[in-house]
Design a protein around this motif. Structure first.
Motif, PDB file in Angstrom:
ATOM      1  N   GLY A  49       0.829  -1.214   0.000  1.00  0.00           N
ATOM      2  CA  GLY A  49       0.000   0.000   0.000  1.00  0.00           C
ATOM      3  C   GLY A  49       0.857   1.255   0.000  1.00  0.00           C
ATOM      4  O   GLY A  49       0.564   2.228  -0.717  1.00  0.00           O
ATOM      5  N   PHE A  50       1.935   1.259   0.804  1.00  0.00           N
ATOM      6  CA  PHE A  50       2.890   2.387   0.803  1.00  0.00           C
ATOM      7  C   PHE A  50       3.506   2.556  -0.590  1.00  0.00           C
ATOM      8  O   PHE A  50       3.659   3.686  -1.075  1.00  0.00           O
ATOM      9  N   HIS A  51       3.854   1.426  -1.207  1.00  0.00           N
ATOM     10  CA  HIS A  51       4.450   1.463  -2.551  1.00  0.00           C
ATOM     11  C   HIS A  51       3.542   2.188  -3.542  1.00  0.00           C
ATOM     12  O   HIS A  51       3.976   3.086  -4.268  1.00  0.00           O
ATOM     13  N   SER A 212       0.232 -12.568  10.104  1.00  0.00           N
ATOM     14  CA  SER A 212       1.352 -12.559  11.059  1.00  0.00           C
ATOM     15  C   SER A 212       0.933 -12.506  12.528  1.00  0.00           C
ATOM     16  O   SER A 212       1.779 -12.611  13.420  1.00  0.00           O
ATOM     17  N   ASP A 213      -0.384 -12.299  12.770  1.00  0.00           N
ATOM     18  CA  ASP A 213      -0.907 -12.169  14.128  1.00  0.00           C
ATOM     19  C   ASP A 213      -0.273 -10.975  14.861  1.00  0.00           C
ATOM     20  O   ASP A 213      -0.117 -10.996  16.081  1.00  0.00           O
ATOM     21  N   LYS A 214       0.074  -9.957  14.077  1.00  0.00           N
ATOM     22  CA  LYS A 214       0.666  -8.741  14.656  1.00  0.00           C
ATOM     23  C   LYS A 214      -0.024  -7.521  14.068  1.00  0.00           C
ATOM     24  O   LYS A 214      -0.378  -7.508  12.890  1.00  0.00           O
ATOM     25  N   LEU A 215      -0.205  -6.498  14.895  1.00  0.00           N
ATOM     26  CA  LEU A 215      -0.770  -5.231  14.435  1.00  0.00           C
ATOM     27  C   LEU A 215       0.357  -4.278  14.077  1.00  0.00           C
ATOM     28  O   LEU A 215       1.357  -4.185  14.807  1.00  0.00           O
ATOM     29  N   ILE A 216       0.173  -3.545  12.979  1.00  0.00           N
ATOM     30  CA  ILE A 216       1.211  -2.607  12.552  1.00  0.00           C
ATOM     31  C   ILE A 216       1.378  -1.475  13.564  1.00  0.00           C
ATOM     32  O   ILE A 216       2.453  -0.896  13.698  1.00  0.00           O
ATOM     33  N   THR A 217       0.311  -1.180  14.306  1.00  0.00           N
ATOM     34  CA  THR A 217       0.379  -0.116  15.319  1.00  0.00           C
ATOM     35  C   THR A 217       1.294  -0.493  16.489  1.00  0.00           C
ATOM     36  O   THR A 217       1.782   0.376  17.214  1.00  0.00           O
ATOM     37  N   SER A 218       1.516  -1.795  16.654  1.00  0.00           N
ATOM     38  CA  SER A 218       2.377  -2.242  17.758  1.00  0.00           C
ATOM     39  C   SER A 218       3.853  -2.334  17.348  1.00  0.00           C
ATOM     40  O   SER A 218       4.712  -2.629  18.181  1.00  0.00           O
ATOM     41  N   TYR A 219       4.138  -2.100  16.071  1.00  0.00           N
ATOM     42  CA  TYR A 219       5.521  -2.189  15.582  1.00  0.00           C
ATOM     43  C   TYR A 219       6.307  -0.949  16.016  1.00  0.00           C
ATOM     44  O   TYR A 219       5.854   0.190  15.853  1.00  0.00           O
ATOM     45  N   LYS A 220       7.488  -1.182  16.556  1.00  0.00           N
ATOM     46  CA  LYS A 220       8.350  -0.066  16.990  1.00  0.00           C
ATOM     47  C   LYS A 220       9.246   0.341  15.825  1.00  0.00           C
ATOM     48  O   LYS A 220      10.186  -0.366  15.464  1.00  0.00           O
ATOM     49  N   MET A 221       8.924   1.496  15.255  1.00  0.00           N
ATOM     50  CA  MET A 221       9.633   1.984  14.080  1.00  0.00           C
ATOM     51  C   MET A 221      10.973   2.584  14.477  1.00  0.00           C
ATOM     52  O   MET A 221      11.063   3.376  15.411  1.00  0.00           O
ATOM     53  N   SER A 222      12.016   2.198  13.760  1.00  0.00           N
ATOM     54  CA  SER A 222      13.355   2.762  13.980  1.00  0.00           C
ATOM     55  C   SER A 222      13.764   3.560  12.746  1.00  0.00           C
ATOM     56  O   SER A 222      13.136   3.465  11.691  1.00  0.00           O
ATOM     57  N   GLY A 224      16.368   3.133  10.930  1.00  0.00           N
ATOM     58  CA  GLY A 224      16.816   2.184   9.899  1.00  0.00           C
ATOM     59  C   GLY A 224      15.642   1.598   9.134  1.00  0.00           C
ATOM     60  O   GLY A 224      15.694   1.454   7.900  1.00  0.00           O
ATOM     61  N   ALA A 225      14.570   1.258   9.852  1.00  0.00           N
ATOM     62  CA  ALA A 225      13.375   0.699   9.214  1.00  0.00           C
ATOM     63  C   ALA A 225      12.720   1.730   8.299  1.00  0.00           C
ATOM     64  O   ALA A 225      12.273   1.398   7.196  1.00  0.00           O
ATOM     65  N   VAL A 226      12.686   2.990   8.765  1.00  0.00           N
ATOM     66  CA  VAL A 226      12.104   4.064   7.952  1.00  0.00           C
ATOM     67  C   VAL A 226      12.894   4.243   6.657  1.00  0.00           C
ATOM     68  O   VAL A 226      12.319   4.382   5.570  1.00  0.00           O
ATOM     69  N   SER A 232      12.526   1.052  -0.315  1.00  0.00           N
ATOM     70  CA  SER A 232      11.617   0.088  -0.926  1.00  0.00           C
ATOM     71  C   SER A 232      10.547   0.800  -1.761  1.00  0.00           C
ATOM     72  O   SER A 232      10.245   0.389  -2.884  1.00  0.00           O
ATOM     73  N   CYS A 233       9.998   1.895  -1.230  1.00  0.00           N
ATOM     74  CA  CYS A 233       8.965   2.658  -1.945  1.00  0.00           C
ATOM     75  C   CYS A 233       9.537   3.325  -3.202  1.00  0.00           C
ATOM     76  O   CYS A 233       8.871   3.374  -4.244  1.00  0.00           O
ATOM     77  N   SER A 234      10.753   3.836  -3.102  1.00  0.00           N
ATOM     78  CA  SER A 234      11.395   4.483  -4.256  1.00  0.00           C
ATOM     79  C   SER A 234      11.636   3.470  -5.373  1.00  0.00           C
ATOM     80  O   SER A 234      11.354   3.733  -6.550  1.00  0.00           O
ATOM     81  N   LEU A 235      12.146   2.297  -4.996  1.00  0.00           N
ATOM     82  CA  LEU A 235      12.381   1.246  -5.987  1.00  0.00           C
ATOM     83  C   LEU A 235      11.063   0.734  -6.570  1.00  0.00           C
ATOM     84  O   LEU A 235      10.998   0.359  -7.751  1.00  0.00           O
ATOM     85  N   ALA A 236      10.000   0.752  -5.739  1.00  0.00           N
ATOM     86  CA  ALA A 236       8.687   0.279  -6.198  1.00  0.00           C
ATOM     87  C   ALA A 236       8.144   1.153  -7.327  1.00  0.00           C
ATOM     88  O   ALA A 236       7.462   0.653  -8.229  1.00  0.00           O
ATOM     89  N   VAL A 237       8.438   2.458  -7.283  1.00  0.00           N
ATOM     90  CA  VAL A 237       7.992   3.358  -8.360  1.00  0.00           C
ATOM     91  C   VAL A 237       8.578   2.899  -9.692  1.00  0.00           C
ATOM     92  O   VAL A 237       7.868   2.732 -10.687  1.00  0.00           O
TER      93      VAL A 237
END
Length: 345
Positions: A49-51, A212-222, A224-226, A232-237
């Motif tokens: 979806g971000f892509h 995955s039985d995981k919510l994206i809201t519970s993911y701790k963004m770093s 490096g991940a950003v 990934s989004c740039s390459l997706a274009v």
């Protein structure tokens, strides 16, 4: 004439190269982002979806600056296409989760014959014996180097069937819509990307939670991940643009062959960069696949040359037929005297 063919050949190679480089790059970036040894971002549908959201933004800016022109495509066609495309993405994710990796690879390999059958049913397209032979060689080669354990269940089989059918239909539809509405690859993508992004950003988190039985809201963004997500989004274009470009220029079958070429590249890069195991079976499979790709390229080129030799004669006879019909039409037309009235007077 040769000067026209040269730029066309260069742009064709450029489209292929863009797709291979961006696709392999995005796989490597996503591997770092999603693997447990990386950033463990296990939300594939939301990431897609971000892509499409970034791709839609690039399309919006392109249209606003006049770089690309927006052409009319009926909204129902865009909605239908977007639903099929998102079913493809979701089906693939579910297929990978419910089936073994081996059966997942087999389902991907089955797309080439499915695309061939669909194009025959929908567009009455026929393939030469050489093309069919080369497709078999590629499928066997990629199968040898990727398929290991094969385990399947009813739910997984149904998801795999849905994924294969929807992906094949989506890829055929890209070329069909471009021809039907005389619209460029980027213009079509800029129209479909916002709809796909909207669907995936709303439904994606629920699909990811089921997988995955995981919510994206519970993911701790770093940080490096950003950065990985942005890469990934740039390459997706580039990946999305080149996909539409390749299918518009060539065919859905050629794009599937290219996809297996990317598989070979990914296996090789995985061995070089990530210390992935590369067995004798993998190497032999890759060699067979590459041989099949070479045969396919030769077969398609031979088919083009054969059509080029017969086309001028067909064109001339068609033109003569059109001239004869036009002459008959003018002679028999009741408007003849009106149209020639000024000359007669």
């Amino acid at each position: 004439m040769e000067s026209e063919k040269k730029p066309s050949a260069i742009s064709d190679v450029g489209a292929w190269a863009m797709n291979v480089v961006s696709s392999v790059g995005i796989i490597m970036a996503n591997k770092q982002l999603m693997s447990n040894n990386g950033y463990a971002f296990s939300f594939a549908s939301t990431l897609t979806g971000f892509h499409f959201a970034v791709t839609a933004l690039v399309g919006l800016v392109s249209n606003a600056t006049g770089y690309s022109a927006s052409k009319h495509v009926p909204m129902w066609e865009l909605l239908w296409f977007s639903v099929v495309a998102n079913m493809s993405i979701t089906g693939m994710n579910f297929s990978l989760m419910l089936n073994s990796v081996g059966f997942y690879q087999i389902s991907k390999l089955s797309m080439i014959p499915v695309v061939c059958v669909m194009e025959w049913i929908l567009h009455n397209k026929h393939y030469s014996r050489e093309v069919k032979m080369s497709v078999v060689v590629v499928v066997v080669g990629v199968g040898v180097c990727t398929v290991t354990d094969v385990k399947v269940n009813l739910k997984g089989f149904m998801c795999a069937c849905l994924a294969v059918l929807s992906t094949s239909l989506q890829q055929i539809s890209i070329g069909s819509l471009q021809k039907k509405y005389s619209i460029g690859s980027f213009e079509l993508l800029s129209k479909t990307a916002p709809i796909q992004a909207l669907f995936l950003l709303i439904l994606g988190p629920f699909v990811d939670y089921y997988l995955s039985d995981k919510l994206i809201t519970s993911y701790k963004m770093s940080s490096g991940a950003v950065l990985c997500i942005l890469l990934s989004c740039s390459l997706a274009v580039f990946c999305n643009v080149s996909q539409y470009l390749c299918i518009g220029r060539f065919s859905a079958v050629s794009f599937q062959i290219l996809g297996h070429m990317k598989t070979v590249c990914v296996l090789t890069l995985g061995w070089l960069l990530f210390d992935s195991e590369l067995t004798f079976k993998n190497i032999m499979g890759m060699i067979i696949a590459v041989v099949g790709m070479v045969i396919y390229s030769w077969a398609v080129e031979a088919e083009k040359q054969s059509n080029a030799k017969t086309f001028p004669h067909a064109k001339n006879s068609l033109t003569e037929e059109e001239i004869r019909l036009l002459k008959d039409g003018v002679e028999k037309s009741p408007l003849k005297n009106v149209e020639l009235g000024e000359a007669q007077g």
